[in-house]
Design a protein around this motif. Structure first.
Motif, PDB file in Angstrom:
ATOM      1  N   ALA A 421       0.709  -1.287  -0.031  1.00 26.05           N
ATOM      2  CA  ALA A 421       0.080   0.084   0.103  1.00 26.05           C
ATOM      3  C   ALA A 421       0.951   1.019   0.061  1.00 26.05           C
ATOM      4  N   ILE A 422       1.946   1.252   0.815  1.00 29.24           N
ATOM      5  CA  ILE A 422       2.841   2.387   0.798  1.00 29.24           C
ATOM      6  C   ILE A 422       3.723   2.548  -0.549  1.00 29.24           C
ATOM      7  N   ASP A 423       3.990   1.469  -1.148  1.00 28.15           N
ATOM      8  CA  ASP A 423       4.641   1.537  -2.612  1.00 28.15           C
ATOM      9  C   ASP A 423       3.652   1.920  -3.520  1.00 28.15           C
ATOM     10  N   ALA A 424       2.594   1.639  -3.650  1.00 28.69           N
ATOM     11  CA  ALA A 424       1.498   2.001  -4.565  1.00 28.69           C
ATOM     12  C   ALA A 424       1.336   3.785  -4.231  1.00 28.69           C
ATOM     13  N   HIS A 425       1.077   3.908  -3.114  1.00 29.08           N
ATOM     14  CA  HIS A 425       1.092   5.298  -2.917  1.00 29.08           C
ATOM     15  C   HIS A 425       2.048   6.282  -3.303  1.00 29.08           C
ATOM     16  N   GLU A 426       3.279   5.832  -3.061  1.00 26.64           N
ATOM     17  CA  GLU A 426       4.479   6.714  -3.626  1.00 26.64           C
ATOM     18  C   GLU A 426       4.665   6.513  -4.931  1.00 26.64           C
ATOM     19  N   ARG A 427       4.488   5.509  -5.748  1.00 28.86           N
ATOM     20  CA  ARG A 427       4.404   5.503  -7.214  1.00 28.86           C
ATOM     21  C   ARG A 427       3.217   6.440  -7.741  1.00 28.86           C
ATOM     22  N   GLY A 428       2.143   6.370  -7.060  1.00 29.77           N
ATOM     23  CA  GLY A 428       1.027   7.158  -7.504  1.00 29.77           C
ATOM     24  C   GLY A 428       1.168   8.733  -7.321  1.00 29.77           C
ATOM     25  N   ARG A 429       1.964   9.119  -6.461  1.00 25.38           N
ATOM     26  CA  ARG A 429       2.425  10.458  -6.057  1.00 25.38           C
ATOM     27  C   ARG A 429       3.476  10.945  -7.292  1.00 25.38           C
ATOM     28  N   GLY A 430       4.359  10.175  -7.589  1.00 21.03           N
ATOM     29  CA  GLY A 430       5.283  10.510  -8.437  1.00 21.03           C
ATOM     30  C   GLY A 430       5.020  10.426 -10.254  1.00 21.03           C
ATOM     31  N   GLU A 431       3.776   9.826 -10.270  1.00 20.52           N
ATOM     32  CA  GLU A 431       3.432   9.445 -11.695  1.00 20.52           C
ATOM     33  C   GLU A 431       3.030  10.937 -12.741  1.00 20.52           C
ATOM     34  N   PRO A 432       2.259  11.786 -11.747  1.00 21.19           N
ATOM     35  CA  PRO A 432       2.121  12.792 -12.654  1.00 21.19           C
ATOM     36  C   PRO A 432       2.938  13.867 -12.997  1.00 21.19           C
ATOM     37  N   ALA A 433       4.207  13.821 -12.154  1.00 18.54           N
ATOM     38  CA  ALA A 433       5.367  14.538 -12.463  1.00 18.54           C
ATOM     39  C   ALA A 433       6.365  13.660 -13.418  1.00 18.54           C
ATOM     40  N   GLY A 434       6.103  12.409 -13.738  1.00 19.45           N
ATOM     41  CA  GLY A 434       6.972  11.616 -14.297  1.00 19.45           C
ATOM     42  C   GLY A 434       8.127  11.137 -13.665  1.00 19.45           C
ATOM     43  N   ARG A 435       7.919  11.042 -12.243  1.00 15.82           N
ATOM     44  CA  ARG A 435       9.075  10.572 -11.342  1.00 15.82           C
ATOM     45  C   ARG A 435       8.593   9.059 -10.869  1.00 15.82           C
TER      46      ARG A 435
END
Length: 452
Positions: A421-435
């Motif tokens: 769940a933490i991993d998915a949250h972090e990846r989701g936060r990065g996606e809009p900025a291409g991170r």
């Protein structure tokens, strides 16, 4: 080998970095019924792959996909926010598991042992790397980046990493998973030059070829080496390893080509230099370097010998990258001289059912993949030991009872589902900025995100 099948063998792996995961995979592949519980004092797994590899090296971090596959295997469990020696003890693990594997790495620094080493502005690379990678222990580091020059002590990949990170263009930084607090500070940094100092020469430097070669691809960066320190023909010695000769060719290229005078950032290699003293009024203001010559001893080893000559370099930031060092675990034998646990091919000396893998076993050497062979050696002996004795009698609900015990001890326990769940949250936060991800760094937030 006698194969007892009365019940599964339960093995605890303390530490969730590469060596821990390679050990877990080897255990799950064994010709025995083995269940592996992995513990980490942090909420997140992967060790230095998450908190040590430079953010601008995503290909290296992609090895974590292998660890994800191991974590999804039947018989594996991950438990984060479990601190050995505080939340649970070694004796308690040995009561509940047939074997314990320590995979805790090298968590602290090697010291320089010079005057002024502890002045503000003098920072161990393990702390600086942890800071920009979002390690919870180092979030509040606040390195002084209000200086034009940083001096890096060391001639290995970590030295290159920290030097590169203070000089990367903003666009490059913003494409990485550098922790946000560090990203903002690095973008606003005043550092324009990084001086990398090695006590021996370019032949003895421990850089990898890929790390050196990629420096030429960084925008707005002039890379400089002294032609006298890297002379013509230095790479022509056929007795040197091929990797060393390739590195010398790259360094010679830096020495031959005049740096772009318009480049906004500069990286200089300065060999045959050792730190003698750090000076400053309340913070680092300058470093005194000793000039060395090389001598080869009777044992064939090349040593740096102080000539007595001195150089003084103005700087407000010194990054000490001279190596990592292991720390003693409560109740576990420890060799203070080597910073490792005494062992015989992974079996802890004088101990039954306790094993060691990775840097705490052999010292901080090798690359990520080195840990696989290392872990396989230990697990081979561990499995032989397990197969030679019947598992201790356990209640049928032992597996569930261990988890209940952990949840009682660790109120903010993070299990594999919580980490996902933490991993998915972090990846989701990065996606809009291409991170790749935007890292969480707060313990309470980790706990909150891990809850259903």
């Amino acid at each position: 080998m006698e194969n007892h099948t009365t019940r599964p063998h339960h093995v605890a792996v303390v530490g969730s970095g590469p060596s821990g995961f390679y050990a877990a995979a080897a255990l799950l592949d064994a010709d025995l019924d083995v269940r592996v519980d992995m513990f980490d004092r942090l909420a997140t797994p992967w060790g230095l792959v998450r908190a040590g590899v430079a953010p601008d090296h995503p290909k290296i971090k992609s090895v974590s996909a292998q660890y994800d596959k191991t974590a999804r295997r039947e018989g594996f469990r991950f438990f984060g926010h479990v601190h050995l020696g505080e939340d649970i003890t070694r004796d308690e693990l040995l009561e509940r598991y047939d074997a314990v594997v320590y995979a805790v790495g090298s968590q602290t620094e090697r010291r320089l042992g010079i005057p002024g080493e502890d002045l503000p502005g003098s920072i161990a690379s393990v702390d600086f790397v942890g800071w920009y990678n979002g390690h919870p222990d180092h979030v509040d580091l606040a390195p002084p980046l209000d200086t034009e020059r940083a001096v890096v002590i060391g001639a290995g990949n970590v030295a290159l990493d920290v030097a590169r990170m203070v000089l990367l263009p903003e666009a490059d930084l913003r494409a990485t998973d550098t922790a946000d607090h560090a990203l903002d500070a690095l973008v606003a940094s005043s550092v324009r030059e990084a001086l990398i100092c090695g006590r021996r020469g370019p032949r003895e430097a421990a850089f990898t070829t890929t790390e050196l070669r990629e420096l030429a691809d960084i925008d707005d960066l002039a890379v400089v080496a002294d032609p006298e320190q890297v002379p013509a023909g230095i790479a022509d010695d056929d007795t040197l390893p091929k990797a060393t000769r390739r590195n010398l060719e790259i360094l010679r290229g830096f020495a031959e080509h005049a740096p772009d005078p318009d480049a906004g950032h500069r990286m200089e290699f300065r060999f045959y230099r050792s730190p003698i003293e750090l000076r400053g009024d309340g913070r680092v203001e300058e470093i005194v370097l000793g000039v060395n010559r090389l001598e080869t001893g009777e044992d064939g080893r090349t040593r740096a010998v102080d000539t007595g000559e001195r150089e003084t370099v103005a700087t407000g930031l010194v990054l000490r990258a001279v190596g990592y060092r292991g720390m003693a675990l409560p109740g576990v034998p420890f060799d203070d001289e080597t910073g490792t646990v005494p062992h015989e091919e992974g079996r802890i000396t004088g101990r039954d059912r306790e094993y060691v893998v990775g840097w705490i076993k052999r010292g901080p050497t090798g690359i990520i993949g080195t840990n696989k062979k290392d872990a396989n050696e230990t697990v081979r002996h561990l499995v032989a030991d397990l197969g030679g004795r019947a598992p201790a009698e356990r209640d049928e609900d032992h597996h569930a009872a261990v988890e209940s015990w952990l949840r009682e001890r660790c109120t903010d326990l993070v299990d594999q589902t919580g980490w996902e769940a933490i991993d998915a949250h972090e990846r989701g936060r990065g996606e809009p900025a291409g991170r790749p991800r935007v890292k969480v760094v707060d313990r309470a937030e980790f706990t909150k995100l891990s809850r259903p």
